[in-house]
Design a protein around this motif. Structure first.
Motif, PDB file in Angstrom:
ATOM      1  N   LEU A  78       0.862  -1.180   0.000  1.00  9.87           N
ATOM      2  CA  LEU A  78       0.000   0.000   0.000  1.00  9.87           C
ATOM      3  C   LEU A  78       0.897   1.227   0.000  1.00  9.87           C
TER       4      LEU A  78
ATOM      5  N   MET B  85       3.706   2.387   2.723  1.00  6.21           N
ATOM      6  CA  MET B  85       3.839   1.203   3.595  1.00  6.21           C
ATOM      7  C   MET B  85       5.196   1.143   4.295  1.00  6.21           C
TER       8      MET B  85
ATOM      9  N   SER C 226      -3.753  -1.603   7.720  1.00  6.62           N
ATOM     10  CA  SER C 226      -3.933  -0.179   7.424  1.00  6.62           C
ATOM     11  C   SER C 226      -5.222   0.296   8.093  1.00  6.62           C
TER      12      SER C 226
ATOM     13  N   SER D  20       0.713   0.157  12.738  1.00  9.64           N
ATOM     14  CA  SER D  20       0.104   0.972  11.690  1.00  9.64           C
ATOM     15  C   SER D  20      -0.696   2.116  12.302  1.00  9.64           C
TER      16      SER D  20
ATOM     17  N   ARG E   2       0.566   4.928   9.140  1.00 10.94           N
ATOM     18  CA  ARG E   2       0.853   4.436   7.782  1.00 10.94           C
ATOM     19  C   ARG E   2       0.636   2.936   7.762  1.00 10.94           C
ATOM     20  N   PRO E   3       0.401   2.365   6.567  1.00  6.55           N
ATOM     21  CA  PRO E   3       0.250   0.895   6.524  1.00  6.55           C
ATOM     22  C   PRO E   3       1.552   0.220   6.961  1.00  6.55           C
TER      23      PRO E   3
ATOM     24  N   LYS F 103       3.530  -3.628   7.025  1.00 12.24           N
ATOM     25  CA  LYS F 103       3.534  -5.048   6.662  1.00 12.24           C
ATOM     26  C   LYS F 103       4.633  -5.754   7.437  1.00 12.24           C
TER      27      LYS F 103
END
Lengths: 325, 768, 153
Positions: free
Chosen positions: B34, B37, B201, B264, B269-270, B272
Motif C-alpha cells: 500500500l 507502507m 492499514s 500501523s 501508515r500501513p 507489513k
C-alpha cells in the motif's frame, strides 16, 4: 541484509591489489551459495564482497596431455559437469560436482567456492538471533564447542563434496597474493581447525586448480550419501581409485569428506590394499582401517554411528562397482 | 442424477486459480503493498523463561527511518486464545507483558522505512530480563515444585480430558490377549512454503483492514477486536492467496497480525510484517509431541474388547488449539475400529517451548500411529494379520464409535480390501526379500477422520458456514463465501458445486471468499470441514437460486418445476432441450416478476451432529526397502484405498492424498524439531528434513465411493484424514522387513542401526 | 549505504535500477520492478521458491547479489508465457493438478523449463534430480512430475 560494499575486479592483478589493501575485510564472492546465506543470517561481518566471476582468467578450463587439467576457481559446478574434457578424462570430478547441493546451487556454485567452503556446524550455522541464547562457540570467537563438549578447539565439519575426488586425483591449487604465488596439494590445504579450515591467508586467493593427467589403469568411483539425496550436506562422500592389474591392486587412492573437521586421505588403508586381491577378508580389513582413519563426528545431520556405517557401506559398494567393470 | 450425468462434479477439473498461480499473478500476503507502507519486524525473547523487567526503546526510536515501536505496555494487555468459549484457554498476550515463556516469544515490534532500518532498530531496543528456571520436558513439568509457567496452572497442566464409556476392566477380563505399549511421537511442523505475513492499514474513520495469511479470518477479526479493545465490526480481515496452512494458521490471530495493526495505528501508515523462515521454525505453532500408553484387549478372534489410553502432550508455552488436541487424541483413536469399553485420560502440559497447536490430522497422526502399530503386534500374536483385524473391527455405516462419532457412511471395509488386493498385501508378505544389504517389507495402516468439527470454538449466533449467491441480469453469478482456500482447492470445489446445480460453466461464476466485510461468516479452514460445511451451504444457496428460477420458468414454459433441468446456461424441460430459456433470460424474468429486485439467495449450514457430520476412511499398504547397512528406509510404494464419499474433483483429492503421504513419510522417518534447553537446533529447511521429490514413492490411489448422505453430492473430507494411515503403514512395513518394532517417531537411520545392532549382537564395528 | 545505478535485463526488457551493495536480485525483482511472481520462501537459498533463470539456468535469486546480476539475462515467471499463450509447461501444470497453493509453482516451472529445453523426454529420475531443490509441501511432487513428463518438445 547487513551493510557491505561490493567490488568487481576485472583482472587477477586488480583482485590481488584489492585483497592486499582490504585483506581482513574481504570476502571472496564466487557462486555466493555459501557466503551469502551466512551473511543473511548475519553470521559473518566482512565488509567487502569481492566478485571474482568477471575475471576471464579465473573462468578458464584448459587441458593438455602433458600437464593435465587447469580449472579456474570461478568455473561453476554446472560448467564442470558439462565440460567434455572433464567428462571424458576426469569423470570422477564430474560425478563429485554433480553430487553437490541441488540443481540451482550447481549452476551458481563454483569449484573454487566448493574447495574453500567454510566448515559446517549445526550450531555455528545459525542466525544472529539464535546466538543470543547461548555463549559463543570457538568459531564465533568464544570459548566453547557444542559438538565436542570438552573440546579445546573448533571441530566444524569439512563438508565440500568435490574435495575427495580432487584429493584422490592428486589435485593442486595455485594460490596467489600480490607479488607471490605458491602451489599446494588440495590434500594439505585443510587445517582440521573448524575455525580456520583453510591454509589461506586473508590476502590470498586460489587462482587455479590443477589436476595431473589421470594415468592409465585406474578404476574409480565416487559416492555421496546424505539424508535426502544431494540436497543435504553429506553423511559421507568418498572417492576411490584403484590401479589394478590382472592379479590385484597395484595402487589405491582413497579420500573422504564430511566425516570430520578435515578431509581424510586414507593412506593406511591405501597401503594395506597395495598388493592385495579383492576378497571378503581384504575388504573387511580395509573397512576396519578406513573407519579408524576416518574418525567420524556427530554433527550436521548425522551421528558418528551413522557416519561409520555409511562409510563402510559406501566403500564396499564402490569396491563392488569398480571391480565389476 | 447418477454420477455419469454430472457436468462438473466428479470431473478432473483444473483449479479455478491455477492459471493465476502458474503466471505468477496470484498475490499472497507478502506480495501486497500500500502507498506509504512501512516494514515491520518483531523482537523476540532469547530466553525460554524470564521476567520482563524493563524495555527501553529510546535509542531505537531515534534511529532515522524508524516510525513506530510498540511493546506490551502500549497494548490493552488483553489475553486471547482461539477457544474463546473457555476463558481459561485464553492465555496469550500478543506482546509479552510480564513474562516471556519460550525462546521466540514476542516482546516488541518496530515499523521502519525498510528492512535494514527495522533490523537495526531491533538491535537498539534494550530489554532487561530476569531469567527464571525453565522446564522443557513432561517429566520436568510434572516434578513437584516445578517452575510455574502460567499463574492459572499450578501444576503446569494446560488441559486434561477424560473419556469413560462401558467398563474397561471388564473388557480386559473378557479378553484373550491384552497388550500395553508406550509410544512416543515427536514435534513436527507444517513447513509450508509461504512464510506468514500481515499488512495492516487504518482508514480515516478508525477502521482497521488487515490482509493476512490465515485459515480463519473470522477468528482473526474477533481476536484483533478483543486485544485492540475495538468492536469487531470496525475490523475487516481479508485472506489473500495462501501458500499452505496445514493447521498452523487455524487458530486465528497471531502476534504479527496484532503488531502490524498496532504499529500501523501508531505510525499512521500501513505496516507489513513478513515472518522470516527462522521465525517460522523457531516460534510458529507446531505439532504436539505425545507420549501414549495404550492398552488394548482382544478376543482370540481379533475382536477388540477394551481400550485404555493415557496420553501426555507437551504443549509448549501457550494453549493455541492444544486443549482441543488433548481431546482429539482421545476421540480420534475410536476410528476406524469399533469397541465399547473405552477409557482415555489425556493431559496437556505447559513447558517453556514454542506453543503447539493444530497440524494436519490434529491428534490423529499420533494416536493412529500408536493404534495401528499396536494392532499389528496384536495381530501377529494372534496368528492373524492387520487386514483381518481391520475387517473384524472396522466401523460400518450406522455404527457409533466409542467416542460417540456417528458413522453416517463407511467404506472402510472396501478400503481395506481394495488396498490389500491392489497392493497385493498378503502375497507380498510371503515373499520376503533380504539379501544382506537390503530388506523388503510390506505393512498396513488405517485411519478415519471427521469432516469438520460440529462444535464451536467461540460464542456466536452465526452458522458454521454461510454462502450468498447473487445472480445478475447478464447471467453471471457472484458467489460469496467465508471459506478460506489455503491451497487445498476449496474455492474450486465450491464453484464446482454451484456450477453443477445451476448448469453453468465454471468460468461464469465469480467467487469472492474470506473477506469479513463482504463474505458471510465461516468458521474457517480446519478439521477438514470446508467441502462439507461450506459446500453444503453453497449447495443450499444454489438450490435456492435454482428454485427461484424454476418458479418463473415453469410459468413461462408451462411446465412443472419438477420437470425442469439446468444445463449449459439453459433451463428446459427434461427431454426437450430445444425448448429452453437461457439462464440470463431466466434471471431477467425473475427481476421483472419481483419489481426489479436482484436475485440474492443465501444458504447456511450447521453440522447436524455435535461432533461431526460424517467421517472419511483410508487404508494404506506400504512397501519399503530398508538398507541394513546404513539404516535408510526407502518407501517404494503406497497403495491407497480411500473413502471420501465421492471425490468431487478426483485430481484435487489425489493431490491431497499425495501431499499427505509426503508429510506422513516425513513424520514417520525424518521430520523432527530438535531442541536443546528450549532452543530449536534445526530451524531451517536444510535442518528440518521434510521429504523431497526424489524420496517420493509410487502412489496408487483407489477411490471408494460411498455417496455420503451428509456431504454435498455425497462428499466427505480428504485433506487431513489422509495423513493418518501413513506413519503406521511405514512402521509396520519396517517391522515386516527387519523384525524390529519401533514405537518412537521418527524412525531415523540412527534408530534403525542401533536396533539392528542390538538385535544382531555384534553386527558391524564399534564406530562410536 | 551508497546506491549505484545498474542496468538489468529481465524478461527481455532492460531496466535501470539504483541498488545498494547488499540488495539481492530477489529484492530488485520484487521491490523495485514490482514483479511479485518470484517468491521468498526462506531467504537463505534452501527452498527454491525464489528460482529464476539467469542466462537460461535456474538460480536462486534470494542469494544472488543484485550487482552481480547486472550482466545476465533474467527470466522470471512473468516472462514465461508470451503474453497470449501459456508455455506448454504452464498448461501442463494446470491440466495435471500440479498446482495447489501455488507458492512453489513459479520457481518449479522455471526449473522445469530449463530441464525440458535440455532434455526432450526427461526420465522420472532426471526430473526428480532437476527439481530436488524446489520444495513443495502440498503436492507430494507426484503431479508435478506427471505434468513435466507430459510436455514434449
Amino acid at each position: 541484509m547487513p551493510r557491505l560494499d561490493y567490488q568487481e575486479p576485472r583482472t587477477t592483478g586488480e583482485l590481488l591489489e584489492l585483497l592486499e589493501a582490504l585483506g581482513e575485510d574481504c570476502t571472496i564472492l564466487a557462486g555466493g551459495t555459501d557466503v551469502v546465506p551466512m551473511w543473511k543470517r548475519r553470521n559473518t561481518s566482512a565488509g567487502h564482497l569481492v566478485n571474482i566471476k568477471k575475471i576471464p582468467q579465473l573462468k578458464e578450463v584448459s587441458y593438455d596431455e602433458e600437464n593435465g587439467l587447469s580449472i579456474g576457481p570461478a568455473v561453476t559446478l554446472r560448467e564442470i559437469i558439462n565440460d567434455p574434457v572433464v567428462s571424458m578424462r576426469y569423470p570422477l570430478l564430474a560425478k563429485a560436482a554433480r553430487s553437490v547441493g541441488f540443481n540451482q546451487l550447481r549452476n551458481m556454485g563454483t569449484l573454487g567456492g566448493n574447495i574453500c567452503l567454510d566448515s559446517k556446524c549445526t550450531y555455528f550455522n545459525q542466525s544472529a538471533f539464535w546466538w543470543k541464547s547461548r555463549r559463543n562457540c570457538f568459531k564465533r570467537g568464544g570459548d566453547t564447542c557444542y559438538v565436542v563438549k570438552a573440546g579445546k578447539g573448533c571441530h566444524a565439519l569439512s563438508a565440500a563434496d568435490t574435495v575427495p575426488a580432487l584429493i584422490s586425483l592428486g589435485a593442486e591449487l595455485i594460490i596467489q597474493k600480490r607479488g607471490q604465488e605458491r602451489r599446494t596439494p588440495v590434500e594439505t590445504f585443510y587445517t582440521g581447525d573448524g575455525g580456520k579450515p583453510h591454509l589461506l591467508d586473508k590476502k590470498e586467493v586460489v587462482t587455479a586448480i590443477l589436476i595431473p593427467p589421470s594415468g592409465r589403469g585406474w578404476r574409480e568411483g565416487f559416492m555421496k550419501k546424505s539424508p535426502r539425496g544431494s540436497v543435504d550436506f553429506a553423511i559421507a562422500s568418498l572417492s576411490l581409485r584403484l590401479k589394478t592389474n590382472g592379479k590385484g591392486i597395484d595402487d589405491a587412492r582413497i579420500a573422504l569428506n564430511s566425516v570430520s573437521s578435515k578431509p581424510i586421505r586414507a593412506r593406511k588403508t591405501e597401503r594395506y590394499l597395495k598388493g592385495k586381491t579383492i576378497s571378503h577378508p581384504t575388504v573387511r580389513e580395509a573397512v576396519r582401517l578406513l573407519l579408524k582413519e576416518s574418525t567420524p563426528l556427530s554433527m550436521v545431520g548425522a551421528s558418528a554411528l551413522v557416519r561409520g556405517h555409511t562409510i563402510e557401506a559406501v566403500f564396499v559398494d564402490l569396491i563392488d562397482m569398480i571391480t565389476d567393470e | 442424477m447418477s454420477k455419469n450425468e454430472y457436468s462438473v462434479i466428479g470431473k478432473r477439473l483444473p483449479r479455478v486459480d491455477a492459471k493465476d498461480k502458474v503466471e505468477g499473478k496470484a498475490l499472497y500476503s507478502g506480495d501486497l503493498s500500500l502507498p506509504g507502507m512501512l516494514c515491520g519486524m518483531i523482537l523476540r525473547s532469547p530466553f525460554p523463561h524470564a521476567k520482563l523487567i524493563r524495555i527501553n526503546t529510546e535509542k531505537a526510536l531515534r534511529l532515522p527511518g524508524v516510525k513506530a515501536i510498540v511493546t506490551g505496555e502500549d497494548t490493552p494487555k488483553v489475553k486471547y486464545g482461539v477457544i474463546s468459549r473457555s476463558p481459561k484457554y485464553m492465555d496469550e498476550y500478543p506482546l509479552a507483558v510480564d513474562k516471556v515463556r519460550f525462546i521466540g516469544d514476542e516482546v516488541a515490534a518496530v515499523a521502519a522505512i525498510d528492512p535494514d532500518a527495522a533490523l537495526e532498530a531491533l538491535e537498539l531496543i534494550e530489554v532487561e530480563y530476569e531469567e527464571l528456571p525453565a522446564i522443557f520436558s513432561i517429566e520436568e513439568a510434572q516434578e513437584p515444585g516445578a517452575p510455574r509457567i502460567h499463574d492459572h496452572a499450578p501444576t503446569n497442566i494446560s488441559r486434561e480430558f477424560h473419556i469413560k464409556t462401558g467398563d474397561v476392566e471388564k473388557g480386559f477380563l473378557q479378553s484373550d490377549l491384552v497388550r500395553e505399549d508406550t509410544f512416543k511421537t515427536q514435534s513436527s511442523i507444517h513447513a509450508y512454503m509461504e512464510p506468514q505475513a500481515a499488512l495492516a492499514s487504518w482508514d480515516h474513520n478508525g477502521k482497521l483492514t488487515l490482509q493476512t495469511k490465515t485459515q480463519t479470518p473470522y477468528y482473526v477479526q474477533q481476536h484483533l477486536a478483543l486485544t485492540l479493545g475495538m468492536s469487531p465490526d470496525r475490523i475487516r480481515v481479508i485472506k489473500p492467496f495462501v501458500g499452505g496452512g496445514f493447521g498452523a494458521n487455524s487458530d486465528g490471530m497471531h502476534s504479527h497480525d496484532f503488531c502490524a495493526a498496532l504499529l500501523s495505528k501508531k505510525a499512521g501508515r500501513p505496516v507489513k510484517i513478513v515472518c522470516s523462515r527462522d521465525e517460522e521454525f523457531t516460534a510458529a505453532r507446531r505439532k504436539h509431541p505425545v507420549t501414549l500408553t495404550m492398552k488394548t484387549g482382544v478376543r482370540k478372534d481379533g475382536t477388540i474388547m477394551a481400550r485404555k489410553c493415557e496420553a501426555i502432550l507437551n504443549g509448549g508455552a501457550y494453549c493455541s488449539l492444544g486443549p482441543l488436541t488433548t481431546v482429539l487424541v482421545g476421540t480420534f483413536q475410536t476410528l476406524p475400529y469399533g469397541f465399547s469399553n473405552y477409557q482415555y485420560d489425556g493431559y496437556r502440559y505447559y513447558t517453556n517451548k514454542p506453543p503447539c497447536g493444530a497440524m494436519r490430522g490434529h491428534g490423529g497422526p499420533q494416536c493412529h500411529f500408536a493404534q495401528d502399530v499396536q494392532m499389528d503386534m496384536i495381530a501377529e500374536e494372534l496368528g492373524m494379520d492387520l487386514m483381518e483385524i481391520a475387517l473384524k473391527n472396522g466401523l460400518q455405516t450406522g455404527d457409533r464409535s466409542a467416542a460417540g462419532f456417528k458413522i453416517v457412511s463407511s467404506g472402510f471395509h472396501e478400503c481395506v480390501k481394495t488396498a490389500s488386493e491392489k497392493g497385493r498385501f498378503r502375497e507380498k508378505k510371503q515373499a520376503k526379500k533380504n539379501n544382506g544389504k537390503t530388506a523388503y517389507g510390506i505393512g498396513m495402516g488405517c485411519g478415519g477422520f471427521p469432516s469438520g468439527a460440529g462444535f464451536y470454538f467461540n460464542k456466536t449466533t452465526s452458522a458454521h458456514s454461510s454462502v450468498v449467491i447473487k445472480a445478475d441480469e447478464y447471467g453471471g453469478v457472484s458467489l460469496f463465501t467465508g471459506a478460506s482456500d489455503i491451497g487445498q482447492g476449496s474455492d474450486s470445489v465450491i464453484t464446482q458445486i454451484v456450477a453443477e446445480v445451476l448448469g453453468l460453466p465454471m468460468e461464469d461464476i465469480n467467487l469472492t471468499s474470506a473477506d469479513t466485510m463482504l463474505t458471510p461468516p465461516d468458521m474457517g479452514t480446519y478439521s477438514s470441514r470446508v467441502t462439507v460445511a461450506a459446500g453444503n451451504a453453497a449447495l443450499k444457496a444454489a438450490n435456492g437460486v435454482k428454485k427461484e428460477i424454476f418458479k418463473v420458468v415453469s410459468e413461462e414454459l408451462d411446465a412443472r418445476m419438477g420437470d425442469l433441468v439446468t444445463h449449459n446456461r439453459k433451463i428446459f424441460v427434461k427431454g426437450s432441450p430445444e425448448i429452453f430459456i437461457s439462464f440470463a433470460d431466466a434471471i431477467n424474468l425473475y427481476q421483472i416478476k419481483n419489481n426489479g429486485s436482484p436475485l440474492l439467495v443465501k444458504g447456511s449450514y450447521n453440522s447436524p451432529d455435535k461432533m461431526s457430520p460424517t467421517y472419511s476412511f483410508g487404508v494404506y499398504v506400504c512397501e519399503v526397502e530398508v538398507d541394513l547397512r546404513t539404516g535408510e528406509v526407502h518407501v517404494l510404494k503406497m497403495t491407497v484405498g480411500h473413502d471420501c464419499g465421492r471425490p468431487l474433483n478426483p485430481m484435487s483429492v489425489e493431490g491431497q492424498i499425495e501431499g499427505c503421504i509426503q508429510m506422513g513419510m516425513g513424520y514417520a522417518l525424518s521430520e523432527d524439531l530438535i531442541f536443546e534447553k528450549g532452543q530449536t537446533i534445526n530451524p531451517s529447511f536444510l535442518g528440518y528434513k521434510a521429504p523431497i521429490a526424489n524420496q517420493m514413492p509410487i502412489i496408487d490411489i483407489h477411490h471408494i465411493i460411498t455417496e455420503d448422505p451428509a456431504g454435498p453430492f455425497g462428499a466427505k473430507e480428504t485433506g487431513e484424514g489422509s495423513i493418518d494411515p501413513t506413519a503406521p503403514s511405514i512402521v509396520n512395513a519396517i517391522y515386516d522387513a527387519i523384525g524390529i518394532r519401533f514405537k518412537e517417531l521418527p524412525v531415523t537411520p540412527e534408530k534403525i542401526l542401533r536396533a539392528l545392532r542390538k538385535k544382531k549382537r555384534g553386527y558391524g564395528k564399534k564406530t562410536d | 549505504m551508497e546506491k549505484k545505478l545498474i542496468e538489468i535485463s529481465v524478461n527481455g526488457e532492460r531496466h535501470e535500477v539504483a541498488v545498494k551493495a547488499n540488495d539481492t536480485l530477489l529484492e530488485v525483482l520484487r521491490d523495485r520492478l514490482g514483479l511479485m511472481g518470484t517468491k521468498e520462501g526462506c531467504s537463505v537459498g534452501e527452498c527454491g521458491a525464489c528460482t529464476v533463470l539467469s542466462n537460461g539456468n535456474p538460480i536462486l535469486s534470494c542469494i544472488t547479489m543484485a550487482m552481480d546480476a547486472a550482466d545476465s539475462e533474467i527470466m522470471t515467471i512473468e516472462g514465461m508465457s508470451d503474453g497470449d499463450a501459456l508455455d506448454p509447461l504452464q498448461e501442463a501444470f494446470i491440466e495435471h493438478g500440479a498446482v495447489q497453493c501455488g507458492f512453489c509453482t513459479p520457481g518449479m516451472l522455471l526449473t522445469a523449463k530449463e530441464l525440458v529445453e535440455r532434455e526432450n523426454r526427461p526420465t522420472t529420475k532426471q526430473i526428480k534430480e532437476a527439481i530436488s531443490g524446489n520444495f513443495c509441501r502440498c503436492t507430494g511432487y507426484v503431479k508435478i512430475i506427471e505434468a513435466i513428463q507430459a510436455v514434449r518438445k
